[in-house]
Design a protein around this motif. Structure first.
Motif, short mmCIF file in Angstrom:
data_model
loop_
_atom_site.label_atom_id
_atom_site.label_comp_id
_atom_site.label_asym_id
_atom_site.label_seq_id
_atom_site.Cartn_x
_atom_site.Cartn_y
_atom_site.Cartn_z
N ARG A 1 71.25 104.56 102.33
CA ARG A 1 72.42 104.91 101.53
C ARG A 1 73.68 104.55 102.33
N MET A 2 74.44 103.61 101.81
CA MET A 2 75.62 103.12 102.51
C MET A 2 76.85 103.95 102.14
N TYR A 3 77.42 104.63 103.13
CA TYR A 3 78.64 105.42 102.99
C TYR A 3 78.57 106.38 101.80
N PRO A 4 77.59 107.25 101.74
CA PRO A 4 77.51 108.19 100.60
C PRO A 4 78.71 109.13 100.59
N GLU A 5 79.19 109.46 99.42
CA GLU A 5 80.36 110.32 99.28
C GLU A 5 79.99 111.77 98.98
N ASP A 6 78.91 111.99 98.26
CA ASP A 6 78.52 113.35 97.87
C ASP A 6 77.34 113.77 98.72
N MET A 7 77.60 114.66 99.69
CA MET A 7 76.53 115.10 100.59
C MET A 7 75.44 115.86 99.83
N ASN A 8 75.82 116.47 98.70
CA ASN A 8 74.83 117.23 97.93
C ASN A 8 73.78 116.34 97.27
N GLU A 9 74.06 115.05 97.19
CA GLU A 9 73.11 114.13 96.56
C GLU A 9 72.06 113.64 97.55
N LEU A 10 72.28 113.88 98.85
CA LEU A 10 71.33 113.39 99.85
C LEU A 10 70.12 114.31 99.96
N SER A 11 68.99 113.71 100.33
CA SER A 11 67.75 114.47 100.47
C SER A 11 66.99 113.97 101.69
N ALA A 12 65.84 114.58 101.93
CA ALA A 12 65.00 114.20 103.07
C ALA A 12 64.40 112.81 102.92
N GLN A 13 64.63 112.16 101.78
CA GLN A 13 64.13 110.81 101.58
C GLN A 13 65.24 109.76 101.76
N ASP A 14 66.37 110.16 102.31
CA ASP A 14 67.50 109.24 102.46
C ASP A 14 67.79 108.96 103.93
N ILE A 15 68.27 107.75 104.20
CA ILE A 15 68.77 107.36 105.51
C ILE A 15 70.21 106.93 105.30
N TRP B 1 61.16 106.61 107.31
CA TRP B 1 61.06 105.93 106.03
C TRP B 1 62.00 106.63 105.06
N GLY B 2 62.75 105.86 104.30
CA GLY B 2 63.65 106.47 103.34
C GLY B 2 64.48 105.41 102.63
N TYR B 3 65.40 105.87 101.78
CA TYR B 3 66.28 104.98 101.03
C TYR B 3 67.60 104.84 101.80
N PRO C 1 64.05 101.26 99.48
CA PRO C 1 63.19 101.95 100.45
C PRO C 1 63.01 101.09 101.70
N VAL C 2 63.20 101.72 102.88
CA VAL C 2 63.12 100.98 104.14
C VAL C 2 62.32 101.78 105.17
N HIS C 3 61.91 101.08 106.19
CA HIS C 3 61.30 101.67 107.38
C HIS C 3 62.19 101.27 108.54
N ILE C 4 62.80 102.26 109.21
CA ILE C 4 63.72 101.98 110.30
C ILE C 4 63.14 102.52 111.60
N VAL C 5 63.29 101.75 112.66
CA VAL C 5 62.78 102.13 113.98
C VAL C 5 63.95 102.10 114.96
N SER D 1 60.22 98.70 102.73
CA SER D 1 59.15 99.67 102.53
C SER D 1 58.91 99.81 101.03
N THR D 2 58.20 100.85 100.64
CA THR D 2 57.89 101.10 99.24
C THR D 2 58.14 102.58 98.92
N PRO D 3 58.34 102.91 97.66
CA PRO D 3 58.51 104.33 97.31
C PRO D 3 57.33 105.19 97.74
N ASP D 4 56.12 104.66 97.65
CA ASP D 4 54.94 105.42 98.05
C ASP D 4 54.97 105.72 99.55
N GLU D 5 55.35 104.72 100.36
CA GLU D 5 55.44 104.94 101.81
C GLU D 5 56.51 105.97 102.14
#
Length: 731
Positions: free
Chosen positions: A239-253, A235-237, A312-316, A327-331
């Motif tokens: 992110r399409m082709y992110p440029e700044d790796m420092n902006e990514l977190s454990a809540q990102d896909i 579960w996460g947000y 927010p998405v759920h990917i399998v 998905s939702t921010p809470d999930e």
């Protein structure tokens, strides 16, 4: 068994027929004859005589873990002892009964023992009459299902062991036998050659007449757009082709064109480009269990992705396909909390001094494996390999190094982690800044940007920090003793939170060059510059600055986030050092290799995974547009009889095509396999909790819970050097 080099084309596909042979344990016992009963009261016996529906296929099939093996598969065994009346048996991989050995649902030999009457073969005789020659008493293979896209009908592929030398008429006969009992309505059935000797030129028309296509594995792979590297869900947000790796977190896909050199903890990953299976990022996703996939047509306009960008998405990620849901921010928040639970404290011993690798455990290799709290995992494992009962030195009679005529692991110096603590304590402003960072990190309230800013402050304080009296001279003295002729060194990280059971820490910390004739800056400070590939280099290249740089890397952003994910208490993390002469000083480097002592992405396939790159190009952090060579080293018995299956040729130059031959010769690959199996066998003997069974079986047990991850160099003169070994818990 002759050496065979069987070429497929992509790193990430290899048929399950590699596991067609028996488990490599000889057995002369015969099993029960006749039909097998129901499994635990269900209607799924071990052996089936026909497959007539997709539901039946799914019920009997085993799935892959992605990557090397794609989709789901069923093994089959043809009893050809009466060539006029061959009998096909399909194996139920999910059989749960206790009336036969568990291996009967995994391996053709044990299946035959359990199912066939009057079966008296040994493992050796079974292999010889099944895989070699044309007068086959048995035929062992796999039907693998490939799905090219969601709209197309799947292809069911008849595939043999890649080394099977079945001639064209034999291939026709076995395919016709399978066709008679494989009747899923509307299904496409094909014979797919997995080895270059498996040709169908003279029987192609007969196959076509029986509604059986004739394909090669290259043709199959050319149609695939999806390759699962690590199955799972996240579960996460998106992110399409992110440029700044420092902006990514454990809540990102994140979705990348190619994987970046370094990546922090994220919920999952997706790339357009084919990935290196042995890259640090893929191996870490396996240890964490975070999904990772290749989607060749991913992008902002992809019909299944475009509506979810920054949502927010759920990917399998599955072996046979993938799904994405809203998905939702809470999930997302609920499912991205890491492992949870209490923080694990790491120990640091303060009763040791800088030491040569050879003197870390002179009488007992097991003692080195207990020194991670003293010198860190990397340095203690280099001491382990230096011992005569492991690889030893050239002068150690009976050791592998003595037989090869040169040292297989480097000499060097282990610097204890408590000296790092002394450095921090000697710089109280730095110590206070670390304490604040640790407190905020453990509270879980730092934003990504706040973490980046605090890391920058801490690391700058390390670069400007002062050594306590005696620390640097003690390191110089140890270097002079262990490396008396060295002038240019590699100062490698050896943290107590690295290369330890349960947490490899692969790629989290930095190593820097340190030249003994280089003076520190007149101001006493150090700084970081980026080279042409974007990799950090410490300046000036003095020993003091190199040590400061490695110490500072304990607080790399991605290292902090990885430790938080597995709940390692940052306050107890400390950095030891493994100091060696720069590898290029030993000679011209011909290749770099990573060896994982299992076949990645599957169970049931015995062998090791080799990833190799030409010259000094790296495997673990591949440059943009490059790709390492991928090989499965399959072996049942003697190392000299191993089979090396090329699943992708290397692309060392991003501006050129892939190579058309392997980087190493067959004899060199045999040597690398001998070196790495020797290390794993010794590791098993001296670490009691590594493997529960007899160590004689450890190298050929595909289902062992842990494996080893080793990095090696091959020099132009043909000599190998093993740089490090760590445990690997992924599959």
């Amino acid at each position: 068994m002759a050496h065979a080099l069987l070429t497929l084309t992509l790193t990430l596909t290899l048929t399950l027929t590699l596991s067609a042979c028996a488990s490599p344990v000889d057995s002369d016992d015969t099993g029960p004859a006749g039909p097998i009963g129901k499994a635990d009261g269900t209607n799924l016996p071990l052996a089936h005589s026909a497959i007539d529906s997709e539901g039946m296929f799914d019920a009997l099939a085993f799935g892959s873990g992605g990557g090397i093996l794609l989709g789901t598969s069923i093994k089959f065994l043809i009893d050809n002892r009466d060539p006029s009346a061959p009998v096909v048996h399909f194996m139920n991989a999910n059989y749960a009964g206790t009336d036969v050995p568990a291996d009967a649902s995994k391996y053709h030999f044990y299946f035959a023992q359990a199912v066939l009457s009057s079966f008296s073969e040994t493992v050796t005789s079974f292999n010889n009459t099944t895989y070699y020659g044309q007068d086959k008493r048995f035929v062992a293979g796999t039907i693998q299902r490939y799905r090219f896209d969601a709209a197309a009908d799947p292809l069911y592929a008849i595939q043999l062991y890649p080394q099977d030398d079945a001639a064209e008429q034999t291939l026709l006969d076995l395919s016709l036998s399978v066709r008679e009992v494989f009747s899923i309505p509307g299904s496409r059935l094909a014979f797919v050659a997995t080895g270059p000797q498996q040709t169908t030129a003279t029987v192609a028309e007969d196959l076509f007449a029986a509604d059986i296509e004739s394909l090669t594995i290259d043709q199959i792979l050319g149609s695939l757009t999806y390759i699962p590297m690590q199955v799972g869900e996240a579960w996460g947000y998106l992110r399409m082709y992110p440029e700044d790796m420092n902006e990514l977190s454990a809540q990102d896909i994140p979705v990348f064109d190619i994987l970046p050199l370094d990546l922090t903890v994220v919920a999952g990953t997706m790339t357009v480009a084919i990935q290196d299976a042995s890259s640090h990022i893929n191996l870490k996703s396996k240890e964490r269990g975070t999904p990772n996939m290749v989607l060749r047509n991913a992008g902002p306009d992809h019909e299944r992705l475009r509506d979810f960008i920054d949502e927010p998405v759920h990917i399998v990620v599955r072996a046979d396909g993938w799904d994405i849901f809203a998905s939702t921010p809470d999930e997302v928040a609920e499912n991205t909390q890491g492992r949870g639970g209490p923080w694990t404290e790491l120990g640091v011993r303060d009763d040791v001094s800088p030491s040569s690798f050879d003197d870390l455990c002179p009488s007992d290799p097991a003692a080195c494996l207990e020194l991670s709290g003293a010198y860190g995992g990397k340095a203690s494992h280099l001491g382990f390999m230096a011992q005569p009962e492991v690889l030893g030195r050239q002068g150690d009679w009976g050791s592998l190094s003595a037989r090869y005529g040169y040292d297989l692991s480097p000499p060097g110096v282990a610097v204890p982690a408590h000296l790092y603590q002394a450095f921090v304590a000697h710089n109280p402003t730095l110590a206070a800044e670390i304490d604040t960072l640790v407190e905020l990190e453990k509270e879980g309230n730092l934003t990504t940007r706040e973490r980046v800013e605090r890391v920058a402050r801490v690391q700058e304080m390390f670069y400007q920090g002062e050594f306590p009296p005696g620390l640097l001279p003690s390191v110089h003295e140890a270097i002079a003793s262990a490396l008396p002729f060295a002038e240019s060194l590699k100062i490698r990280s050896s943290a107590n939170a690295e290369d330890v059971p349960g947490f490899s820490g692969a790629g989290l910390y930095e190593s820097y060059r340190g030249d003994l004739d280089e003076e520190d800056s007149p101001t006493g400070g150090c700084w970081i510059e980026l080279d042409g590939d974007g990799r950090p280099r410490i300046q000036p290249r003095s020993l003091g600055c190199a040590i400061r740089g490695v110490y500072a890397s304990l607080w790399n952003k991605r290292a902090i986030e990885e430790r938080s994910f597995v709940r390692i208490d940052h306050a107890t993390a400390a950095m030891g050092l493994a100091i060696v002469e720069r590898y290029s000083r030993r000679g011209e480097i011909a290749a770099n290799s990573v060896v994982i002592t299992r076949v990645l992405n599957t169970s049931g396939v015995y062998g090791y995974t080799f990833s190799t790159q030409l010259d000094n190009n790296v495997v673990t952090n591949p440059g943009a547009g490059t790709a390492s060579e991928a090989i499965v080293a399959a072996f049942l018995g003697p190392i000299s009889d191993s089979t090396f299956i090329v699943t992708r040729y290397a692309r060392p130059d991003p501006g050129a095509g892939p190579l058309t031959t392997t980087i190493m010769s067959n004899p060199q690959m045999v040597q690398m396999l001998e070196i790495t199996t020797t290390v794993e066998l010794a590791y098993c003997r001296f670490r009691a909790d590594y493997y529960a069974g007899p160590c004689s079986r450890v190298t050929t047990d595909p289902d062992r819970p842990r494996a080893l991850d080793m990095e090696l160099k091959l020099y132009e003169n043909g000599e190998f050097l093993i740089k490090q070994v760590r445990e690997f818990g992924g599959h």
